[in-house]
Design a protein around this motif. Sequence first.
Motif, PDB file in Angstrom:
ATOM      1  N   PHE A  60      20.171  -3.438 -35.105  1.00 44.96           N
ATOM      2  CA  PHE A  60      20.797  -2.125 -35.020  1.00 44.96           C
ATOM      3  C   PHE A  60      22.323  -2.249 -35.028  1.00 44.96           C
ATOM      4  N   ALA A  61      22.821  -3.438 -34.753  1.00 44.21           N
ATOM      5  CA  ALA A  61      24.266  -3.682 -34.716  1.00 44.21           C
ATOM      6  C   ALA A  61      24.566  -5.076 -35.254  1.00 44.21           C
ATOM      7  N   VAL A  62      25.835  -5.268 -35.634  1.00 44.39           N
ATOM      8  CA  VAL A  62      26.328  -6.563 -36.100  1.00 44.39           C
ATOM      9  C   VAL A  62      27.641  -6.841 -35.396  1.00 44.39           C
ATOM     10  N   ARG A  63      27.834  -8.092 -34.954  1.00 45.60           N
ATOM     11  CA  ARG A  63      29.080  -8.471 -34.292  1.00 45.60           C
ATOM     12  C   ARG A  63      30.057  -8.984 -35.338  1.00 45.60           C
ATOM     13  N   ASN A  64      31.238  -8.345 -35.404  1.00 41.00           N
ATOM     14  CA  ASN A  64      32.266  -8.755 -36.348  1.00 41.00           C
ATOM     15  C   ASN A  64      33.050  -9.956 -35.829  1.00 41.00           C
ATOM     16  N   GLU A  65      33.831 -10.585 -36.710  1.00 38.47           N
ATOM     17  CA  GLU A  65      34.637 -11.734 -36.315  1.00 38.47           C
ATOM     18  C   GLU A  65      35.700 -11.358 -35.293  1.00 38.47           C
ATOM     19  N   ASP A  66      36.148 -10.093 -35.298  1.00 35.47           N
ATOM     20  CA  ASP A  66      37.154  -9.661 -34.326  1.00 35.47           C
ATOM     21  C   ASP A  66      36.536  -9.205 -33.009  1.00 35.47           C
ATOM     22  N   ARG A  67      35.244  -9.491 -32.841  1.00 37.60           N
ATOM     23  CA  ARG A  67      34.501  -9.204 -31.612  1.00 37.60           C
ATOM     24  C   ARG A  67      34.193  -7.722 -31.414  1.00 37.60           C
ATOM     25  N   THR A  68      34.403  -6.916 -32.431  1.00 38.60           N
ATOM     26  CA  THR A  68      33.917  -5.542 -32.376  1.00 38.60           C
ATOM     27  C   THR A  68      32.481  -5.533 -32.882  1.00 38.60           C
ATOM     28  N   TYR A  69      31.791  -4.443 -32.612  1.00 38.15           N
ATOM     29  CA  TYR A  69      30.411  -4.297 -33.064  1.00 38.15           C
ATOM     30  C   TYR A  69      30.336  -3.111 -34.016  1.00 38.15           C
ATOM     31  N   ARG A  70      29.618  -3.285 -35.098  1.00 40.03           N
ATOM     32  CA  ARG A  70      29.441  -2.213 -36.069  1.00 40.03           C
ATOM     33  C   ARG A  70      27.954  -1.985 -36.311  1.00 40.03           C
ATOM     34  N   VAL A  71      27.670  -0.933 -37.061  1.00 43.19           N
ATOM     35  CA  VAL A  71      26.283  -0.579 -37.337  1.00 43.19           C
ATOM     36  C   VAL A  71      25.600  -1.715 -38.094  1.00 43.19           C
ATOM     37  N   GLY A  72      24.333  -1.965 -37.764  1.00 41.10           N
ATOM     38  CA  GLY A  72      23.586  -3.039 -38.395  1.00 41.10           C
ATOM     39  C   GLY A  72      22.723  -2.552 -39.545  1.00 41.10           C
ATOM     40  N   PRO A  73      21.936  -3.462 -40.136  1.00 36.89           N
ATOM     41  CA  PRO A  73      21.118  -3.111 -41.306  1.00 36.89           C
ATOM     42  C   PRO A  73      20.192  -1.924 -41.090  1.00 36.89           C
ATOM     43  N   VAL A  74      19.653  -1.772 -39.873  1.00 41.41           N
ATOM     44  CA  VAL A  74      18.729  -0.676 -39.616  1.00 41.41           C
ATOM     45  C   VAL A  74      19.416   0.672 -39.750  1.00 41.41           C
ATOM     46  N   LEU A  75      20.698   0.742 -39.410  1.00 42.87           N
ATOM     47  CA  LEU A  75      21.428   2.007 -39.402  1.00 42.87           C
ATOM     48  C   LEU A  75      22.578   2.046 -40.401  1.00 42.87           C
ATOM     49  N   GLU A  76      22.652   1.075 -41.298  1.00 40.91           N
ATOM     50  CA  GLU A  76      23.858   0.947 -42.115  1.00 40.91           C
ATOM     51  C   GLU A  76      24.045   2.081 -43.110  1.00 40.91           C
ATOM     52  N   ILE A  77      23.054   2.941 -43.277  1.00 43.51           N
ATOM     53  CA  ILE A  77      23.252   4.102 -44.132  1.00 43.51           C
ATOM     54  C   ILE A  77      24.455   4.920 -43.681  1.00 43.51           C
ATOM     55  N   ALA A  78      24.750   4.856 -42.371  1.00 46.08           N
ATOM     56  CA  ALA A  78      25.908   5.587 -41.853  1.00 46.08           C
ATOM     57  C   ALA A  78      27.207   5.067 -42.440  1.00 46.08           C
ATOM     58  N   ASP A  79      27.261   3.775 -42.773  1.00 48.08           N
ATOM     59  CA  ASP A  79      28.469   3.220 -43.371  1.00 48.08           C
ATOM     60  C   ASP A  79      28.774   3.858 -44.712  1.00 48.08           C
ATOM     61  N   ARG A  80      27.745   4.303 -45.415  1.00 43.96           N
ATOM     62  CA  ARG A  80      27.943   4.878 -46.741  1.00 43.96           C
ATOM     63  C   ARG A  80      28.445   6.308 -46.660  1.00 43.96           C
ATOM     64  N   THR A  81      28.236   6.975 -45.536  1.00 39.17           N
ATOM     65  CA  THR A  81      28.652   8.364 -45.413  1.00 39.17           C
ATOM     66  C   THR A  81      30.105   8.486 -45.000  1.00 39.17           C
ATOM     67  N   GLN A  82      30.711   7.408 -44.444  1.00 35.24           N
ATOM     68  CA  GLN A  82      32.116   7.414 -44.052  1.00 35.24           C
ATOM     69  C   GLN A  82      32.442   8.644 -43.188  1.00 35.24           C
ATOM     70  N   SER A  83      31.692   8.835 -42.147  1.00 38.31           N
ATOM     71  CA  SER A  83      31.887   9.986 -41.268  1.00 38.31           C
ATOM     72  C   SER A  83      33.235   9.915 -40.562  1.00 38.31           C
ATOM     73  N   ASN A  84      33.841  11.106 -40.356  1.00 35.78           N
ATOM     74  CA  ASN A  84      35.110  11.171 -39.625  1.00 35.78           C
ATOM     75  C   ASN A  84      34.883  11.602 -38.185  1.00 35.78           C
ATOM     76  N   VAL A  85      33.666  11.354 -37.691  1.00 34.23           N
ATOM     77  CA  VAL A  85      33.304  11.786 -36.350  1.00 34.23           C
ATOM     78  C   VAL A  85      34.236  11.204 -35.293  1.00 34.23           C
ATOM     79  N   ALA A  86      34.597   9.926 -35.437  1.00 32.71           N
ATOM     80  CA  ALA A  86      35.448   9.286 -34.435  1.00 32.71           C
ATOM     81  C   ALA A  86      36.780  10.004 -34.315  1.00 32.71           C
ATOM     82  N   ALA A  87      37.365  10.416 -35.450  1.00 34.05           N
ATOM     83  CA  ALA A  87      38.653  11.116 -35.423  1.00 34.05           C
ATOM     84  C   ALA A  87      38.523  12.476 -34.755  1.00 34.05           C
ATOM     85  N   VAL A  88      37.452  13.189 -35.045  1.00 41.93           N
ATOM     86  CA  VAL A  88      37.231  14.503 -34.437  1.00 41.93           C
ATOM     87  C   VAL A  88      37.063  14.356 -32.931  1.00 41.93           C
ATOM     88  N   ARG A  89      36.268  13.364 -32.528  1.00 38.69           N
ATOM     89  CA  ARG A  89      36.029  13.159 -31.096  1.00 38.69           C
ATOM     90  C   ARG A  89      37.318  12.792 -30.367  1.00 38.69           C
TER      91      ARG A  89
END
Length: 263
Positions: A60-89
């Motif tokens: 469900f998640a992947v650990r990046n080299e900079d030690r952040t975590y991003r969406v994993g293969p199970v949920l990676e469809i979200a990466d394709r939508t490029q949501s601006n939710v974080a900015a709104v929040r």
Amino acid sequence: MAKPMKNPPTYGVTSVDHALQLAVILQVEGPLTVSEAAQRLGVARSTAHRLLSTLVYRDFAVRNEDRTYRVGPVLEIADRTQSNVAAVRAAALGPMRALVDTLDETVNLSIRTGRTVRFIASVECAQALRVGSREGMVFPAHQVTGGLVMLAALDDEELAALYAPSPTGGSEERPDLTRLRTELRAVRQSGVALNLERSERGVVAVGRGVTDSGGHTVAAVSVSMPSVRHSPHRLNEVVAALTTAAGAISTALGNGNPDPTRA
């Protein structure tokens, strides 16, 4: 090159709810650190690390080299939508907290995706009798305050297309469009959606739209309160404070400044 074998965590995760919240955050908002995860959930960093490690193990998640975590293969469809939710929040949290301080009622922020609405932030008030956090929850758009606000931004053709019957049928609940159009006209005229126990018994909510720099409605901010504290007289106070908060969020988004207190 073969992928290294993954070993299961040596602990059991008891808080399924926390894990699901993190999965939702990763899916709709993007990468985050262990510290950010701990802050969002209100847990210790060690607990957040265990939760994220479990999400990594289950893809469900992947650990990046900079030690952040991003969406994993199970949920990676979200990466394709490029949501601006974080900015709104980010733009909304300051005004939301100020709104809670003013009214001492719970405040929610929601976005619409198709026919559904997702709550992406909640700030609870301090009163013993209060509406709890809705963050991470998903509801049919026509049933909740924020959904009505965002549906009101559509014209009749867009609304009809949104609720057109699915070619494959399905059991998804569809609203009475004639009644919904009437309700949405009232929302457009007033700029406010009033939910009198529509989605939950004993709860009243009032919402307004949040717009981006182009004037498009991208989210809705709403005040939720127990029905026993609602009155027509108090509604004026709530709407005035809500209008100020929605304006502050919209201004922050328009300026590209996620923190309006630093403008």
